[in-house]
Design a protein around this motif. Structure first.
Motif, PDB file in Angstrom:
ATOM      1  N   ARG A 159       0.785  -1.188  -0.142  1.00 50.95           N
ATOM      2  CA  ARG A 159      -0.204  -0.044  -0.036  1.00 50.95           C
ATOM      3  C   ARG A 159       0.708   1.234  -0.137  1.00 50.95           C
ATOM      4  O   ARG A 159       0.401   2.359  -0.396  1.00 50.95           O
ATOM      5  CB  ARG A 159      -0.940  -0.042   1.348  1.00 50.95           C
ATOM      6  CG  ARG A 159      -1.828  -1.296   1.480  1.00 50.95           C
ATOM      7  CD  ARG A 159      -2.301  -1.763   0.223  1.00 50.95           C
ATOM      8  NE  ARG A 159      -3.384  -0.643  -0.595  1.00 50.95           N
ATOM      9  CZ  ARG A 159      -3.881  -0.643  -1.751  1.00 50.95           C
ATOM     10  NH1 ARG A 159      -3.676  -1.845  -2.476  1.00 50.95           N
ATOM     11  NH2 ARG A 159      -4.755   0.122  -2.237  1.00 50.95           N
ATOM     12  N   GLN A 160       2.069   1.260   0.595  1.00 57.64           N
ATOM     13  CA  GLN A 160       2.978   2.351   0.722  1.00 57.64           C
ATOM     14  C   GLN A 160       3.422   2.582  -1.013  1.00 57.64           C
ATOM     15  O   GLN A 160       3.426   3.605  -1.512  1.00 57.64           O
ATOM     16  CB  GLN A 160       4.167   2.004   1.215  1.00 57.64           C
ATOM     17  CG  GLN A 160       4.059   2.111   2.801  1.00 57.64           C
ATOM     18  CD  GLN A 160       5.434   1.685   3.486  1.00 57.64           C
ATOM     19  OE1 GLN A 160       6.392   1.610   3.025  1.00 57.64           O
ATOM     20  NE2 GLN A 160       5.198   2.201   4.924  1.00 57.64           N
ATOM     21  N   ASP A 163       0.284   4.554  -2.533  1.00 60.58           N
ATOM     22  CA  ASP A 163       0.275   5.746  -2.071  1.00 60.58           C
ATOM     23  C   ASP A 163       1.284   6.591  -2.752  1.00 60.58           C
ATOM     24  O   ASP A 163       1.166   7.864  -2.957  1.00 60.58           O
ATOM     25  CB  ASP A 163       0.335   5.857  -0.460  1.00 60.58           C
ATOM     26  CG  ASP A 163      -0.628   5.272   0.117  1.00 60.58           C
ATOM     27  OD1 ASP A 163      -1.707   5.236  -0.151  1.00 60.58           O
ATOM     28  OD2 ASP A 163      -0.505   4.847   1.500  1.00 60.58           O
ATOM     29  N   ARG A 164       2.654   6.397  -2.861  1.00 59.58           N
ATOM     30  CA  ARG A 164       3.573   7.032  -3.411  1.00 59.58           C
ATOM     31  C   ARG A 164       2.917   7.413  -4.917  1.00 59.58           C
ATOM     32  O   ARG A 164       3.387   8.445  -5.636  1.00 59.58           O
ATOM     33  CB  ARG A 164       4.611   6.226  -3.836  1.00 59.58           C
ATOM     34  CG  ARG A 164       5.769   6.189  -2.351  1.00 59.58           C
ATOM     35  CD  ARG A 164       7.198   5.989  -2.361  1.00 59.58           C
ATOM     36  NE  ARG A 164       7.202   4.534  -3.103  1.00 59.58           N
ATOM     37  CZ  ARG A 164       7.321   3.300  -2.486  1.00 59.58           C
ATOM     38  NH1 ARG A 164       7.267   3.488  -1.094  1.00 59.58           N
ATOM     39  NH2 ARG A 164       7.194   2.331  -3.219  1.00 59.58           N
ATOM     40  N   LEU A 166       0.061   7.458  -6.220  1.00 61.47           N
ATOM     41  CA  LEU A 166      -1.029   8.397  -6.127  1.00 61.47           C
ATOM     42  C   LEU A 166      -0.607   9.800  -5.820  1.00 61.47           C
ATOM     43  O   LEU A 166      -1.149  10.935  -6.237  1.00 61.47           O
ATOM     44  CB  LEU A 166      -2.149   8.130  -5.138  1.00 61.47           C
ATOM     45  CG  LEU A 166      -2.749   6.624  -5.776  1.00 61.47           C
ATOM     46  CD1 LEU A 166      -3.978   6.243  -4.679  1.00 61.47           C
ATOM     47  CD2 LEU A 166      -3.529   6.807  -7.042  1.00 61.47           C
ATOM     48  N   SER A 167       0.393   9.712  -5.065  1.00 63.70           N
ATOM     49  CA  SER A 167       1.016  11.038  -4.544  1.00 63.70           C
ATOM     50  C   SER A 167       1.445  11.954  -5.484  1.00 63.70           C
ATOM     51  O   SER A 167       1.618  13.267  -5.332  1.00 63.70           O
ATOM     52  CB  SER A 167       1.954  11.094  -3.421  1.00 63.70           C
ATOM     53  OG  SER A 167       2.988  10.389  -3.558  1.00 63.70           O
ATOM     54  N   ARG A 174      -5.931  12.216  -8.548  1.00 64.78           N
ATOM     55  CA  ARG A 174      -5.916  11.345  -7.476  1.00 64.78           C
ATOM     56  C   ARG A 174      -7.399  10.872  -6.923  1.00 64.78           C
ATOM     57  O   ARG A 174      -7.531   9.819  -6.452  1.00 64.78           O
ATOM     58  CB  ARG A 174      -5.054  11.919  -6.440  1.00 64.78           C
ATOM     59  CG  ARG A 174      -4.934  11.038  -5.074  1.00 64.78           C
ATOM     60  CD  ARG A 174      -3.958  11.359  -4.210  1.00 64.78           C
ATOM     61  NE  ARG A 174      -3.760  10.381  -3.161  1.00 64.78           N
ATOM     62  CZ  ARG A 174      -2.801  10.502  -2.172  1.00 64.78           C
ATOM     63  NH1 ARG A 174      -1.887  11.202  -2.508  1.00 64.78           N
ATOM     64  NH2 ARG A 174      -2.815   9.526  -1.356  1.00 64.78           N
ATOM     65  N   GLU A 178      -9.015   7.337  -6.700  1.00 65.62           N
ATOM     66  CA  GLU A 178      -9.301   6.792  -5.397  1.00 65.62           C
ATOM     67  C   GLU A 178     -10.839   6.190  -5.408  1.00 65.62           C
ATOM     68  O   GLU A 178     -11.204   5.250  -4.895  1.00 65.62           O
ATOM     69  CB  GLU A 178      -8.865   7.897  -4.226  1.00 65.62           C
ATOM     70  CG  GLU A 178      -7.352   7.928  -4.180  1.00 65.62           C
ATOM     71  CD  GLU A 178      -7.001   9.102  -2.951  1.00 65.62           C
ATOM     72  OE1 GLU A 178      -8.228   9.738  -2.666  1.00 65.62           O
ATOM     73  OE2 GLU A 178      -6.031   8.867  -2.437  1.00 65.62           O
TER      74      GLU A 178
END
Length: 257
Positions: A159-160, A163-164, A166-167, A174, A178
């Protein structure tokens, strides 16, 4: 005094080093073990240079020195080989199911693997009986808002990483992705119509024996044919195919939440 190397020279040197390491790994794949003399002869290098390459690759875990002093595949190379074998097995197992789905649906069926930044088209089956079909080139990396990528983003265990990825997007994109990920979790499949105008994609996850997503299988066709939603016959056929491939891979439990 020796002049420092320019950035372009360093870049060229780095590329040459990577190329030589790849050649050494190819030799190792054929011969199983290597010594500095073998590498020197095979690549036309000084023995001392060959030894430095081998020592550096051993320090990185690509190779390791055996009890007899010869070098053999190291832990990283072994893990990469195992990953390649798993991917090869997925492609082999999925092929007949994809052919059957293409014949049943009369649409293009696409198998995609995760490429680190999005789904990558790996195998394509098209209904050759149709006069016109949607062609998807193998090897194409798909954007994050493609149906196949959305399915991966919904199920990837890292999941990290998600997140990276999407960031790095703009706030509106985003938010859109999501929301699409949540829809994938609700429907069990992902859909998208914006990658190519008039073309719709619907993708379903395929899980391995550990319950981890390993690939996606998708139907690609016109928006009119595929936009109906989870209750339609084509969506159900796609879901059934993904479940059949998962079962063939040994998946028996529910996918991770």
């Amino acid at each position: 005094m020796t002049e420092p190397k320019s950035r372009s020279e360093l870049r060229d040197g780095d590329i040459q080093a990577v190329t030589r390491c790849a050649e050494i790994l190819r030799m190792l794949a054929t011969d199983q073990t290597l010594r500095a003399a073998d590498v020197a002869a095979g690549l036309g290098l000084q023995r001392s240079t060959a030894h430095r390459y081998l020592a550096s690759m051993a320090n990185a875990g690509l190779i390791e020195r055996g009890e007899d002093g010869a070098f053999e595949p190291g832990p990283i190379a072994v893990h990469l080989g195992a990953a390649a074998m798993r991917r090869s097995r997925v492609l082999e197992i999925a092929a007949p199911y994809m052919t059957a789905l293409s014949a049943e649906s009369h649409e293009t069926v696409v198998l995609s693997l995760w490429g680190g930044r999005g789904a990558v088209v790996t195998r394509v089956e098209m209904d050759t009986d149709r006069l016109a079909v949607v062609h998807v080139p193998e090897g194409r990396e798909l954007p994050l808002n493609a149906a196949q990528s959305l399915v991966f983003l919904a199920h990837l265990p890292d999941r990290q990483l998600v997140d990276r990825l999407l960031s790095s997007l703009s706030a509106p994109m985003r938010q859109d992705i999501e929301q699409s990920i949540e829809q994938v979790k609700a429907d069990g499949m992902g859909a998208h119509s914006m990658v190519v105008q008039g073309i719709h994609a619907v993708a379903a996850p395929v899980f391995d024996a550990r319950g981890v997503i390993c690939t996606t299988v998708a139907l690609i066709g016109t928006s009119e044919a595929l936009v109906a939603g989870p209750g339609s016959g084509l969506w159900k056929a796609l879901k059934a195919t993904a479940e059949q491939i998962s079962a063939h891979l040994g998946h028996t439990s529910a996918p991770p939440a």
